[in-house]
Design a protein around this motif. Structure first.
Motif, short mmCIF file in Angstrom:
data_model
loop_
_atom_site.label_atom_id
_atom_site.label_comp_id
_atom_site.label_asym_id
_atom_site.label_seq_id
_atom_site.Cartn_x
_atom_site.Cartn_y
_atom_site.Cartn_z
N LYS A 58 0.82 -1.21 0.00
CA LYS A 58 0.00 0.00 0.00
C LYS A 58 0.85 1.27 0.00
O LYS A 58 0.47 2.28 -0.59
CB LYS A 58 -0.94 0.00 1.21
N LEU A 59 1.99 1.24 0.69
CA LEU A 59 2.87 2.41 0.73
C LEU A 59 3.86 2.44 -0.42
O LEU A 59 4.63 3.39 -0.57
CB LEU A 59 3.63 2.44 2.07
N GLU A 60 3.86 1.37 -1.22
CA GLU A 60 4.75 1.26 -2.39
C GLU A 60 6.22 1.38 -1.98
O GLU A 60 6.99 2.16 -2.53
CB GLU A 60 4.39 2.31 -3.44
N VAL A 61 6.60 0.60 -0.94
CA VAL A 61 7.98 0.54 -0.49
C VAL A 61 8.41 -0.93 -0.47
O VAL A 61 7.58 -1.84 -0.58
CB VAL A 61 8.15 1.15 0.92
N HIS A 62 9.73 -1.14 -0.29
CA HIS A 62 10.25 -2.50 -0.34
C HIS A 62 11.09 -2.85 0.89
O HIS A 62 11.51 -4.01 1.03
CB HIS A 62 11.10 -2.70 -1.60
N THR A 63 11.35 -1.88 1.75
CA THR A 63 12.17 -2.13 2.93
C THR A 63 11.50 -1.59 4.18
O THR A 63 10.65 -0.70 4.11
CB THR A 63 13.56 -1.47 2.80
N ARG A 64 11.94 -2.12 5.30
CA ARG A 64 11.41 -1.66 6.59
C ARG A 64 11.76 -0.20 6.84
O ARG A 64 10.95 0.57 7.36
CB ARG A 64 11.96 -2.55 7.72
N SER A 65 12.98 0.18 6.48
CA SER A 65 13.40 1.56 6.73
C SER A 65 12.60 2.55 5.89
O SER A 65 12.28 3.66 6.33
CB SER A 65 14.89 1.73 6.46
N ALA A 66 12.24 2.16 4.65
CA ALA A 66 11.44 3.05 3.80
C ALA A 66 10.04 3.22 4.39
O ALA A 66 9.48 4.32 4.40
CB ALA A 66 11.36 2.49 2.38
N ALA A 67 9.48 2.12 4.90
CA ALA A 67 8.16 2.21 5.53
C ALA A 67 8.24 3.07 6.78
O ALA A 67 7.35 3.89 7.05
CB ALA A 67 7.66 0.80 5.88
N ALA A 68 9.31 2.90 7.58
CA ALA A 68 9.48 3.70 8.79
C ALA A 68 9.63 5.18 8.45
O ALA A 68 9.11 6.05 9.16
CB ALA A 68 10.71 3.21 9.55
N ALA A 69 10.33 5.48 7.36
CA ALA A 69 10.51 6.87 6.95
C ALA A 69 9.17 7.53 6.62
O ALA A 69 8.93 8.68 6.99
CB ALA A 69 11.44 6.94 5.74
N LYS A 70 8.30 6.78 5.96
CA LYS A 70 6.98 7.34 5.65
C LYS A 70 6.17 7.55 6.93
O LYS A 70 5.42 8.52 7.06
CB LYS A 70 6.23 6.42 4.69
N ALA A 71 6.33 6.64 7.89
CA ALA A 71 5.63 6.78 9.16
C ALA A 71 6.11 8.03 9.89
O ALA A 71 5.31 8.79 10.45
CB ALA A 71 5.84 5.55 10.02
N ILE A 72 7.41 8.25 9.89
CA ILE A 72 7.99 9.42 10.55
C ILE A 72 7.48 10.70 9.89
O ILE A 72 7.10 11.67 10.56
CB ILE A 72 9.52 9.38 10.51
N LEU A 75 15.27 3.79 15.62
CA LEU A 75 15.12 3.01 14.40
C LEU A 75 16.27 2.04 14.25
O LEU A 75 17.41 2.33 14.64
CB LEU A 75 15.12 3.94 13.16
N GLU A 76 16.00 0.89 13.69
CA GLU A 76 17.07 -0.04 13.37
C GLU A 76 17.87 0.53 12.21
O GLU A 76 17.32 1.11 11.28
CB GLU A 76 16.48 -1.40 12.97
N GLU A 77 19.14 0.39 12.25
CA GLU A 77 20.00 0.97 11.23
C GLU A 77 19.98 0.14 9.94
O GLU A 77 20.20 0.65 8.86
CB GLU A 77 21.43 1.09 11.74
N GLU A 78 19.74 -1.16 10.07
CA GLU A 78 19.78 -2.01 8.91
C GLU A 78 18.39 -2.55 8.61
O GLU A 78 17.59 -2.78 9.50
CB GLU A 78 20.75 -3.18 9.12
N ASP A 79 18.14 -2.80 7.33
CA ASP A 79 16.88 -3.38 6.92
C ASP A 79 16.84 -4.85 7.30
O ASP A 79 17.87 -5.51 7.41
CB ASP A 79 16.69 -3.27 5.39
N GLU A 80 15.64 -5.36 7.46
CA GLU A 80 15.46 -6.78 7.68
C GLU A 80 14.56 -7.33 6.60
O GLU A 80 13.70 -6.64 6.07
CB GLU A 80 14.77 -7.03 9.05
N ASP A 81 14.73 -8.56 6.25
CA ASP A 81 13.80 -9.22 5.36
C ASP A 81 12.51 -9.48 6.12
O ASP A 81 12.51 -9.56 7.34
CB ASP A 81 14.37 -10.55 4.85
N LEU A 82 11.44 -9.62 5.39
CA LEU A 82 10.20 -9.98 6.04
C LEU A 82 10.33 -11.33 6.70
O LEU A 82 9.70 -11.58 7.71
CB LEU A 82 9.06 -10.02 5.00
#
Length: 289
Positions: free
Chosen positions: A259-273, A282-289
């Motif tokens: 829905k947010l058209e992102v592919h990483t946790r950090s990108a989703a977090a950035a939109k939330a912020i 925030l975690e510095e590194e992305d994690e896989d689902l």
């Protein structure tokens, strides 16, 4: 120009004939668009007569606004009070919207199903609501049954339409509920309504609408997961906090990413912020689902 709330035929004739007034306007039928047109006409007449008025330049902003008219999209105004419908419609028109106004729930719901709106302004207590019924009846109804405006808020949220509430019947608890449960962009109380503040907030909605539209696509549970994600929690920690399984967390994250058209946790977090979600870390590194 004579603008008065005490207008008799005799007074109007005297103003026009003896005092040379351009026109006589009655406060109870005052129309801002008509008034602006008369001002421009008066200024043009003064310049043509070789008597430039000091405020002649004031026509420029109107001409600029006119060139920008209707560039902001379509707006919906829903209020069963004709006076408030006129005020809100004119303000939104000034801000560059093409406006549809409705007096009741049924008409507004039909509009929402047929049209795509960039902004909606809704009164909670529409005609047909139970705000005027005896108190025992009102107390026995939940919010969606007692005020039809709440049902429209559910529809605008489902459609991703940034929504303002302009109402004269809300208690502090109801105002909080409108923000928390219906994700409105702004709430204005009629008794304290200020046109400048309203227009300023409309401008904020125009710049913030794309992000708001994205977040409005999320379910309540997906919003909770996104907030915890933005605070840096792992899938396991999110699951423990919400008392759900990690597989359910993963399913919510997939829906959020889509829905947010992102592919990483950090990108989703950035939109939330960017949307104002509170974040501790925030975690510095992305994690896989």
């Amino acid at each position: 120009m004579l603008l008065t709330g005490f207008a008799t035929v005799e007074l109007a004739v005297q103003a026009l004939t003896e005092y040379g007034a351009l026109t006589c306007l009655r406060k109870e039928t005052f129309n801002r668009a008509e008034f602006r047109a008369l001002i421009q006409q008066a200024l043009a007449s003064a310049r043509h007569a070789g008597r430039p008025a000091e405020g002649a330049g004031a026509a420029a902003p109107d001409s600029i606004a006119g060139s920008q008219a209707h560039e902001c999209g379509l707006a919906l105004v829903v209020d069963d009070d004709a006076g408030w419908r006129a005020i809100l419609s004119e303000l939104l028109s000034d801000a560059g919207y093409r406006v549809h106004s409705c007096a009741g729930y049924g008409e507004a719901l039909g509009r929402l199903r047929r049209e795509t709106y960039s902004l909606a302004v809704v009164d909670l207590a529409l005609e047909g609501s139970s705000g005027d019924v005896p108190r025992p009846w009102h107390d026995s109804l939940d919010e969606d049954e007692s005020l039809l405006g709440y049902r429209l808020l559910a529809s605008t949220r489902a459609g991703g339409v940034p929504t303002f509430v302009v109402s004269g019947v809300a208690t502090p608890a109801e105002i909080e509920r409108v923000y928390d449960e219906h994700a409105v962009f702004a709430f204005f109380e009629k008794h304290a309504f200020d046109r400048r503040t309203f227009l300023h907030t409309v401008a904020e909605a125009q710049t913030g609408a794309p992000l708001s539209l994205e977040l409005n696509l999320l379910t309540d549970r997906e919003r909770q997961v996104l907030q915890l994600l933005a605070q840096g929690l792992t899938n396991k920690e999110i699951a423990e906090t919400l008392v759900i399984t990690t597989n359910t967390v993963k399913r919510h994250l997939k829906a959020i990413f889509r829905k947010l058209e992102v592919h990483t946790r950090s990108a989703a977090a950035a939109k939330a912020i960017s949307a104002g979600v509170s974040v501790d870390w925030l975690e510095e590194e992305d994690e896989d689902l």
